[in-house]
Design a protein around this motif. Structure first.
Motif, PDB file in Angstrom:
ATOM      1  N   VAL A   1       0.831  -1.203   0.000  1.00 44.90           N
ATOM      2  CA  VAL A   1       0.000   0.000   0.000  1.00 44.90           C
ATOM      3  C   VAL A   1       0.868   1.256   0.000  1.00 44.90           C
ATOM      4  O   VAL A   1       1.818   1.352   0.788  1.00 44.90           O
ATOM      5  N   GLY A   2       0.530   2.198  -0.882  1.00 45.48           N
ATOM      6  CA  GLY A   2       1.114   3.531  -0.828  1.00 45.48           C
ATOM      7  C   GLY A   2       0.111   4.483  -0.202  1.00 45.48           C
ATOM      8  O   GLY A   2      -1.070   4.455  -0.545  1.00 45.48           O
TER       9      GLY A   2
ATOM     10  N   PHE B   1      -0.776   8.440   0.397  1.00 50.99           N
ATOM     11  CA  PHE B   1      -0.425   9.765  -0.137  1.00 50.99           C
ATOM     12  C   PHE B   1      -1.378  10.853   0.379  1.00 50.99           C
ATOM     13  O   PHE B   1      -2.566  10.836   0.036  1.00 50.99           O
TER      14      PHE B   1
ATOM     15  N   ASP C   1       4.275   8.614   1.224  1.00 47.62           N
ATOM     16  CA  ASP C   1       4.958   9.481   0.260  1.00 47.62           C
ATOM     17  C   ASP C   1       4.130  10.757   0.076  1.00 47.62           C
ATOM     18  O   ASP C   1       2.961  10.698  -0.283  1.00 47.62           O
TER      19      ASP C   1
ATOM     20  N   ARG D   1       3.709  10.160  -8.176  1.00 49.41           N
ATOM     21  CA  ARG D   1       3.722   9.172  -7.088  1.00 49.41           C
ATOM     22  C   ARG D   1       3.084   7.861  -7.534  1.00 49.41           C
ATOM     23  O   ARG D   1       3.567   6.777  -7.219  1.00 49.41           O
ATOM     24  N   TYR D   2       1.992   7.951  -8.287  1.00 51.88           N
ATOM     25  CA  TYR D   2       1.378   6.736  -8.836  1.00 51.88           C
ATOM     26  C   TYR D   2       2.355   5.983  -9.737  1.00 51.88           C
ATOM     27  O   TYR D   2       2.481   4.756  -9.670  1.00 51.88           O
TER      28      TYR D   2
ATOM     29  N   GLN E   1       5.054   4.045  -7.900  1.00 51.50           N
ATOM     30  CA  GLN E   1       4.546   2.816  -7.292  1.00 51.50           C
ATOM     31  C   GLN E   1       4.141   1.783  -8.334  1.00 51.50           C
ATOM     32  O   GLN E   1       4.219   0.574  -8.080  1.00 51.50           O
TER      33      GLN E   1
ATOM     34  N   THR F   1       3.451  -1.844  -6.603  1.00 46.03           N
ATOM     35  CA  THR F   1       2.535  -1.630  -5.473  1.00 46.03           C
ATOM     36  C   THR F   1       1.083  -1.702  -5.954  1.00 46.03           C
ATOM     37  O   THR F   1       0.666  -0.905  -6.782  1.00 46.03           O
TER      38      THR F   1
ATOM     39  N   CYS G   1      -2.888   2.175  -3.891  1.00 44.35           N
ATOM     40  CA  CYS G   1      -2.462   3.498  -3.446  1.00 44.35           C
ATOM     41  C   CYS G   1      -3.669   4.240  -2.864  1.00 44.35           C
ATOM     42  O   CYS G   1      -4.723   4.296  -3.497  1.00 44.35           O
TER      43      CYS G   1
ATOM     44  N   THR H   1      -5.110   7.778  -1.416  1.00 41.95           N
ATOM     45  CA  THR H   1      -4.908   9.222  -1.416  1.00 41.95           C
ATOM     46  C   THR H   1      -5.888   9.892  -0.456  1.00 41.95           C
ATOM     47  O   THR H   1      -7.089   9.609  -0.480  1.00 41.95           O
TER      48      THR H   1
ATOM     49  N   ARG I   1      -3.702  -0.564  -9.010  1.00 37.31           N
ATOM     50  CA  ARG I   1      -2.579  -0.563  -9.947  1.00 37.31           C
ATOM     51  C   ARG I   1      -2.920  -1.124 -11.318  1.00 37.31           C
ATOM     52  O   ARG I   1      -2.572  -0.536 -12.351  1.00 37.31           O
TER      53      ARG I   1
END
Length: 489
Positions: free
Chosen positions: A389-390, A392, A420, A428-429, A432, A437, A440, A442, A461
């Motif tokens: 997982v990211g 943001f 991040d 950023r996407y 990743q 990843t 994500c 947000t 993704r």
């Protein structure tokens, strides 16, 4: 949306270095040939693969246990296994450059060039000669005759000035003990992990309360001092194996062999590898190892062609019988129900961890055209993805950062998370996507300042779609999506 799959190994080499998957070992000193280091993402990916394999072998079977044997073993181990006498590769030296090559690989590269030029008939003719080496004059002599007849030149110097083909043992030698000297103190770095299982067979039998059929699994390093083609981590001098030796009653071995071949092929598919990039290649009877009753490779279609990623072998009772002979210790199993003794047969599953890692990267790689722009993405099975997982915050503002940090802390209990807040959300996407990843999250003002519970946007993704969901449900949504994931064609 147009999609391009991997067609060149160099792309994976470049991406691996840029994103921290794999680095050349000792790179600041010019590197060490055929030895590689795994970076932050690569180490996570390898550990995830190991975890899935270990779980599939031990957690899901009540009759398979694990061990972790030492790299150093008594030298007699390798005499019993046949490695001291017969673990050799046919090598040939270029007199001009003083470089050494594997003779069979030189011929294979020559055949590949002929096929690329469209000379299929000639390539098939030489392949037939290569497949039957050892049946005319001898292995080394037959290989040398092909190289001479085809005037195969050195890949580096371009010279046609060869020594004769000779056999070289591939084991790394060292000396054991601080005051050691001479041949009496020679010890080897293990060239395979299997022997650590065989010499511990009786220990496991006596302590783990197992009965035939049962298995012993192990993950560990092995070392081979072989000449290595430029194939990244596919062929290395220091590598990692994931092996399981399954001990069975003689007479049941053929059925167990077929069962494990199917089981292991299905495991690779479950890891997300596309079916049309996998195949089973049985060894011809005349090419079987001297100890094997049956053998097959599970092969993957790498950018360098179809290559082995895992081997399944019916090793009969060769290994235990040899260790019984050389050690003087009984390796028989007593079957209480049948009241008889026998030395079990062994079904081996042996998969290269580094080759599996490379396969995962190659199969996941995509280049996609999206609204006139391009993105590189690794569509790795979420279970294996280095970062799951990211997180943001859309911009660096306190309300967004606070919720993003809270999400990060909560999700770290279960997932590997990256926080991040630098760069545009699009960049950023993309970062990743290249890291593989799968999710994500947000945090924006629409979700924080609206009435009611906080919401966030989760972006997937593989298809880049997005959903707005309650912040409290992020972990639940990720779990469900991971469970339902399937690979794309």
């Amino acid at each position: 949306m147009s999609v391009t799959h991997l067609d060149n190994l160099d792309k994976i080499v470049s991406l691996s270095k840029a994103r921290g998957f794999i680095f050349q070992s000792s790179d600041i000193y010019g590197g060490l040939g055929a030895v590689y280091d795994y970076g932050p993402l690569g180490a996570e990916l390898k550990n995830n693969i190991k975890s899935e394999w270990w779980k599939a072998m031990t957690q899901f079977h009540d009759n398979i246990v694990g061990i972790d044997a030492a790299i150093f073993m008594h030298p007699r181990t390798w005499e019993a296994s046949g490695h001291v006498e017969g673990f050799n590769d046919p090598m040939i030296d270029d007199k001009q450059s003083k470089k050494r090559y594997r003779a069979d690989m030189l011929i294979e590269q020559h055949i590949l060039k002929l096929r690329e030029k469209g000379n299929k008939e000639k390539a098939d003719e030489i392949q037939q000669l290569l497949d039957t080496t050892g049946t005319r004059k001898g292995l080394c002599e037959d290989l040398y005759d092909i190289i001479k007849a085809e005037e195969i030149r050195s890949p580096d110097s371009g010279a046609f000035d060869w020594t004769e083909v000779r056999q070289f043992n591939l084991m790394f030698k060292t000396h054991y003990g601080a005051t050691s000297s001479g041949d009496d103190d020679i010890i080897y770095l293990r060239p395979e992990t299997a022997q650590g299982i065989f010499v511990n067979y009786k220990n496991v039998l006596d302590t783990a309360r197992v009965q035939v059929p049962f298995g012993i699994a192990q993950i560990g390093k092995a070392f081979r001092n072989e000449v290595v083609a430029r194939q990244f981590v596919f062929r290395m001098r220091e590598f990692e194996q994931m092996e399981m030796q399954y001990f069975v009653e003689p007479g049941t071995d053929e059925g167990e062999y077929e069962k494990w071949l199917e089981t292991r092929l299905n495991w690779h598919k479950k890891m997300g590898i596309r079916e049309n990039h996998l195949r089973v290649s049985p060894h011809p009877k005349d090419k079987l190892a001297h100890y094997a009753r049956a053998a097959a490779d599970i092969q993957y279609k790498y950018p360098i062609g179809w290559q082995e990623v895992e081997g399944i072998h019916n090793r009969t009772d060769f290994d235990l019988s040899r260790h019984q002979e050389y050690s003087g210790k009984k390796m028989e199993y007593y079957d209480q129900q049948k009241q008889e003794r026998y030395i079990p047969y062994v079904i081996e599953t042996s998969v290269g961890l580094d080759r599996t890692t490379l396969m995962i990267l190659c199969d996941a790689y995509r280049e996609e055209e999206v609204d006139g722009d391009s993105r590189t993405v690794l569509k790795i099975n979420p279970k294996l993805a280095p970062t799951k997982v990211g997180i943001f915050p859309l911009i660096k503002k306190a309300p967004l950062q606070e919720l993003a940090k809270k999400l990060e802390i909560d999700l770290r209990e279960e997932f590997t998370v990256l926080y991040d807040e630098s760069g545009s959300i699009g960049k950023r996407y993309r970062r990743q996507d290249e890291a593989g990843t799968p999710f994500c999250v947000t945090v924006d003002f629409d979700g924080v300042e609206s009435e009611g519970e906080d919401t966030v946007t989760i972006r997937y993704r593989d298809d880049m779609t997005q959903d707005r969901i309650p912040a409290a449900r992020v972990a639940e949504v990720i779990r469900d999506k991971m469970k339902d994931w399937s690979p794309e064609d």
